[in-house]
Design a protein around this motif. Structure first.
Motif, mmCIF file in Angstrom:
data_model
loop_
_atom_site.group_PDB
_atom_site.id
_atom_site.type_symbol
_atom_site.label_atom_id
_atom_site.label_comp_id
_atom_site.label_asym_id
_atom_site.label_seq_id
_atom_site.Cartn_x
_atom_site.Cartn_y
_atom_site.Cartn_z
ATOM 1 N N GLY B 415 0.791 -1.223 0.000
ATOM 2 C CA GLY B 415 0.000 0.000 0.000
ATOM 3 C C GLY B 415 0.820 1.268 0.000
ATOM 4 N N GLY B 416 2.084 1.162 -0.356
ATOM 5 C CA GLY B 416 2.895 2.374 -0.467
ATOM 6 C C GLY B 416 3.325 2.896 0.886
ATOM 7 N N PRO B 417 3.896 4.098 0.921
ATOM 8 C CA PRO B 417 4.457 4.630 2.160
ATOM 9 C C PRO B 417 3.410 4.773 3.259
ATOM 10 N N SER B 418 2.162 4.841 2.881
ATOM 11 C CA SER B 418 1.154 5.001 3.912
ATOM 12 C C SER B 418 0.368 3.714 4.114
ATOM 13 N N GLY B 419 0.906 2.625 3.615
ATOM 14 C CA GLY B 419 0.249 1.331 3.825
ATOM 15 C C GLY B 419 0.650 0.756 5.161
ATOM 16 N N LEU B 465 7.900 7.190 7.508
ATOM 17 C CA LEU B 465 7.501 8.437 8.139
ATOM 18 C C LEU B 465 8.343 9.589 7.607
ATOM 19 N N ASP B 466 9.621 9.317 7.416
ATOM 20 C CA ASP B 466 10.515 10.335 6.899
ATOM 21 C C ASP B 466 10.066 10.738 5.489
ATOM 22 N N PHE B 467 9.641 9.747 4.734
ATOM 23 C CA PHE B 467 9.146 10.024 3.384
ATOM 24 C C PHE B 467 7.910 10.923 3.446
ATOM 25 N N THR B 468 6.923 10.550 4.240
ATOM 26 C CA THR B 468 5.709 11.374 4.282
ATOM 27 C C THR B 468 5.993 12.744 4.888
ATOM 28 N N MET B 486 7.229 12.443 15.059
ATOM 29 C CA MET B 486 7.297 10.981 15.001
ATOM 30 C C MET B 486 8.627 10.528 14.413
ATOM 31 N N VAL B 487 9.094 11.215 13.392
ATOM 32 C CA VAL B 487 10.383 10.849 12.796
ATOM 33 C C VAL B 487 11.486 11.007 13.825
ATOM 34 N N ALA B 525 -0.557 8.559 6.934
ATOM 35 C CA ALA B 525 0.882 8.551 7.215
ATOM 36 C C ALA B 525 1.262 7.678 8.411
ATOM 37 N N PRO B 526 0.456 7.662 9.475
ATOM 38 C CA PRO B 526 0.868 6.857 10.636
ATOM 39 C C PRO B 526 0.725 5.346 10.451
ATOM 40 N N ASN B 527 0.106 4.890 9.371
ATOM 41 C CA ASN B 527 -0.117 3.448 9.201
ATOM 42 C C ASN B 527 1.123 2.577 9.406
#
Ligand code: FMN
Ligand code: SF4
Ligand code: SF4
Ligand code: FES
Lengths: 177, 631
Positions: B415-419, B465-468, B486-487, B525-527
């Motif tokens: 699901g990508g960076p937020s999966g 998280l860094d990505f988002t 969070m990062v 993003a937190p997923n």
């Protein structure tokens, strides 16, 4: 980074030429900036001012667009633009190690250009070659499954190519004398 | 009229399309992935061999067959023989295969990957576990037709669905899509028919159709492959969609990192226009629609519909509050449908084979197939299309042939960076929009990164998280600052400076970011953090309590060490590989790493010959005998 007078002149001319082939208005803004960058490798401030005027878009909006999108560069890139993929697959297969190898070898940090403008180093998000991770782009060419030794190899190959060109030039000049 | 116009185009095309039944065809997969593996050199070698031998063969540059792990790939179709695919070829083997097969009737079975049709000689892809799972709809022609030659598409049945839909009322086309139950493949799975209906019913003379080809998820390359391998399928789907909703202008928003896709799309659009399949009065139907390509500029958030529209309008890509939905008021305030590449690519198939056929695939709530990009630590990386409700286990262990290098499966990131990251226990989850959400991940666009025992789940959560955080447009405070916090916490944990209360803090922050964000970038993003906390909490705890990275990945928590009794003294492989000269001989000529110098680049471990495997990673770093001289 200081631009030379010629570079500024070229930037203005490019901006004029590109803008002339588009309709004024915001809808043309991003394509125009992209074309300028494709030509020059970056979008200098003088080009932005020119575009603002020609497309009839406030300069601050042009600046907002250029700084919002990752793709636009404000300074000239190196003759060889090294881009290290930092997407998921590449990251999990050691992309960071590869990036650090380039940093160490080129003696610059990511985002910088070597003083001789031969190399610039950037990170990119996934280039869609995840099956070949970790991936490095040198200009548009994709290098697959890169290792630190491969980084050394690429640099060495560049060095050789450069010496060959210079050697060729020297011979040519010698012939002209 | 419409039918006759198409028939004429097909007839012209057939004369110019070789299918290997009369003259041999040699196909080289030269999508971006193939090129990275060296396909252009192979293509060159094939052309030269054909020329040198004066063979009456067609050499064809094609897209991707999906078997990326075996690239560069070659397919040879020779009259009287089954078409055969060869993998892992280089210039030398390619030349040899062409010569031996075409001249000497030797199909070089030793290099064959599989045959493309049943025969007595060589097994087909369908004979492998992978083939049993796969069911190609959208990917059917990828890697077999020339994406830059509209005749190939036409001659193999292309644009027939368009002609058929143009002979129907737009409402009937729309009805078919509604009945098919097609759900958007861009991530959220919104019913496509309903979206189209809203737009069709919206007020306004001018309507737009946008294809979302931004594919911002790192680890995803399905859309790129379709664009590079069969762009006409997408164009056909777009014209049908435009007819159904009443749009007159279309855009394809392609990400900047896909130059080859852009180039192939532009060629395809030009060809479609020249054949009267795009532009005014398409196939003589009176319906007009044109498509322009718009290149993105490298902002992940621009995949979000309203941000994408802002970007097309020449603004920074900031999402807007919905409603109004784009289908009501989108580009320049006009009704606009935005669909993903895959969604639109299903449309011609549904129109030609019918809604019932589509519903017969997949599950009740998620009909059809799903296309996945398999990457990471799986053996057979590449692209696969399987019916919805195939399980993750089948996808990883049958399609992907399991985990590479004899390692253990740990998790799959979907699901990508937020999966989310799912562990072994949930591998039997059927893949569809609803089941995945229940498991704490999401379908996303189809990127699937497989992780093994060497991958640290805290580090991967930090990475996403860094990505988002970097890609947050900054409009919402929680998305901008919450992810930042969070990062920082995750960063601290991966460096061995985490505190016990960090985990609760992370969870709290995650809930707040979910609640306080406007668009789905922030909301999802937190997923990765929540799913790794749910399934891999013990790894977080090892980092915090024992200052140890169980997967030996987090740089600050490991050290490289050469096992003295395994080091083969006269072998200098590691010494030569070290970029910082951190390895030296001790008095017994055993190699020793100077921990203060080591930059943890992994070169020595890779360089050490497998029969010795003397270089190991240890965690925590002071596990190195003698403390290793670190911290
Ligand atoms: C941050 C963010 C990024 C997105 N990126 C993409 C993308 O790259 N490609 C895509 O098709 N959809 C993406 N989406 C989903 C789109 O907003 C939209 O739902 C989709 O394009 C609709 O098409 P569909 O109905 O065919 O799925 C993204 C959504 C968000 C919130
Ligand atoms: S949630 Fe994030 S990306 Fe989305 S609008 Fe808010 S700040 Fe921008
Ligand atoms: S990990 Fe890299 S820097 Fe450290 S000793 Fe090995 S080769 Fe040298
Ligand atoms: S993650 Fe590097 S190419 Fe996809």
């Amino acid at each position: 980074m200081q631009l030379t007078a010629e570079e500024k002149q070229l930037a203005v001319e490019t901006a004029r030429r590109v803008a002339a082939s588009h309709r004024p208005g915001k809808g043309s803004l991003i394509p125009v900036l992209q074309e300028i960058q494709a030509d020059l490798g970056y979008v200098p401030a003088v080009a932005m001012q020119e575009v603002a005027q020609l497309l009839n878009v406030p300069a601050v909006d042009v600046y907002a667009v250029v700084t919002f999108y990752n793709q636009f560069r404000l300074t000239p890139p190196g003759r060889r633009q090294v881009k290290v993929c930092m997407g998921t697959a590449c990251h999990m297969k050691g992309g960071q190690i590869i990036l650090e190898s380039w940093e160490r070898r080129l003696n610059i940090k990511v985002g910088e250009t070597t003083p001789d403008r031969e190399y610039s180093l950037e990170r990119v998000a996934c280039v869609g070659c995840c099956t070949m991770a970790p991936v490095v782009l040198v200009n548009e060419e994709v290098h697959a499954k890169v290792t630190p030794t491969r980084v050394d190899g690429l640099l060495f190959a560049h060095q050789l190519a450069k010496e060959q060109v210079e050697g060729g030039k020297a011979i040519e000049q010698g012939g002209n004398d | 009229m419409i039918e006759q116009n198409l028939a004429r185009l097909v007839q012209e095309a057939a004369g110019r399309y070789g299918d290997g039944k009369e003259t041999p065809v040699v196909m080289v997969g030269a999508a971006t992935c193939g090129r990275a593996a060296g396909a252009l050199a192979v293509l060159d070698a094939v052309s030269q061999t054909v020329q040198r031998l004066g063979l009456p063969a067609e050499v064809r540059e094609v897209g991707c067959l999906g078997h990326c792990y075996a690239e560069p790939l070659l397919v040879v179709a020779k009259p009287g023989w089954p078409a055969v695919a060869y993998g892992y070829v280089d210039e030398g083997t390619a030349g040899r295969i062409v010569e031996d097969f075409l001249v000497n009737d030797d199909p070089c079975i030793e290099f064959a990957l599989a045959a493309l049709e049943p025969n007595e000689l060589i097994p087909t892809f369908a004979d492998f576990a992978r083939g049993a799972c796969e069911q190609k709809v959208v990917l059917e022609k990828c890697g077999l037709i020339d994406p830059q030659n509209i005749d190939h598409y036409l001659a193999t049945g292309g644009y027939a669905a368009l002609a058929r839909s143009l002979m129907q009322e737009p409402e009937a086309v729309l009805e078919e899509i509604v009945r098919s139950g097609l759900r958007g493949r861009g991530g959220a799975g919104f019913p496509t028919g309903r979206k189209w209906q809203t737009c069709r019913e919206a007020e306004g003379e001018i309507k737009y159709l946008i294809c979302n080809a931004d594919e911002g998820d790192p680890g995803a390359f399905m859309d790129r492959t379709i664009l590079e391998s069969n762009p006409h399928l997408l164009l056909e789907g777009m014209v049908i969609a435009a007819h159904a909703i009443g749009a007159t202008q279309g855009y394809i928003y392609v990400r900047a990192e896909y130059p080859l896709a852009v180039q192939r799309l532009q060629t395809a659009i030009k060809q479609a226009r020249s054949k009267g399949l795009l532009g005014e009065d398409i196939l003589g139907s009176g319906f007009g629609f044109d498509i322009a390509v718009f290149q993105g500029s490298g902002a992940f958030v621009c995949g979000e519909e309203t941000a994408l529209i802002a970007s097309l309008e020449g603004e920074p890509g900031l999402p807007r509050v919905r409603p109004p939905f784009p289908a009501q008021a989108g580009l320049w305030g006009r009704p606009t449908v935005i669909n993903n590449v895959k969604t639109l690519s299903y449309v011609p198939h549904i129109i030609s084979k019918g809604a019932d056929w589509f519903r017969s695939l997949g599950s009740e709530q998620s009909p059809g197939t799903a296309i996945f990009a398999l990457a990471g630590k799986v053996v057979n990386t590449g692209l696969a299309e399987v019916p919805m409700s195939t399980t993750l286990r089948q996808l990883i262990f049958e399609v992907g042939s399991g985990i590479a290098n004899g390692r253990q499966f740990k998790a799959v990131q979907i699901g990508g960076p937020s999966g989310g990251c799912l562990p072994e226990e949930v591998l039997d989850t059927p893949i569809d929009f609803d089941s995945l959400r229940q498991a704490g991940a999401m379908m996303g666009s189809g990127g699937l990164v497989v992780l093994d025992q060497d991958d640290c789940m805290v580090e991967i959560a930090r990475f996403f998280l860094d990505f988002t955080r970097q890609e947050s447009c900054g409009k919402c405070t929680f998305c901008r600052l919450g992810t930042e916090q969070m990062v920082r916490i995750l960063d601290r944990i991966t460096r061995g400076q985490g505190r016990p209360e960090d985990l609760d803090l992370l969870e709290n922050l995650a809930r707040s970011v979910q609640a306080g964000s406007l668009c789905n970038l922030g909301r999802t993003a937190p997923n990765p953090v929540l799913s790794t906390l749910r399934y891999f909490r013990h790894e977080y705890e090892a980092h915090i309590k024992e200052k140890r990275c169980p997967s030996l990945m987090c740089k600050d928590l490991i050290a490289y060490y050469i096992l003295p009794d395994k080091c083969e003294r006269s072998c200098d492989a590691c010494v030569g590989s070290c970029p910082v000269e951190a390895i030296a001989n001790n008095e017994d000529r055993i190699k020793v790493i100077d921990q203060a110098k080591c930059v943890k680049c992994d070169s020595c471990r890779v360089a050490c010959p497998p029969q010795y495997s003397a270089v190991v990673k240890l965690s925590p770093p002071d596990a190195v005998p003698g403390g290793g001289g670190v911290k």
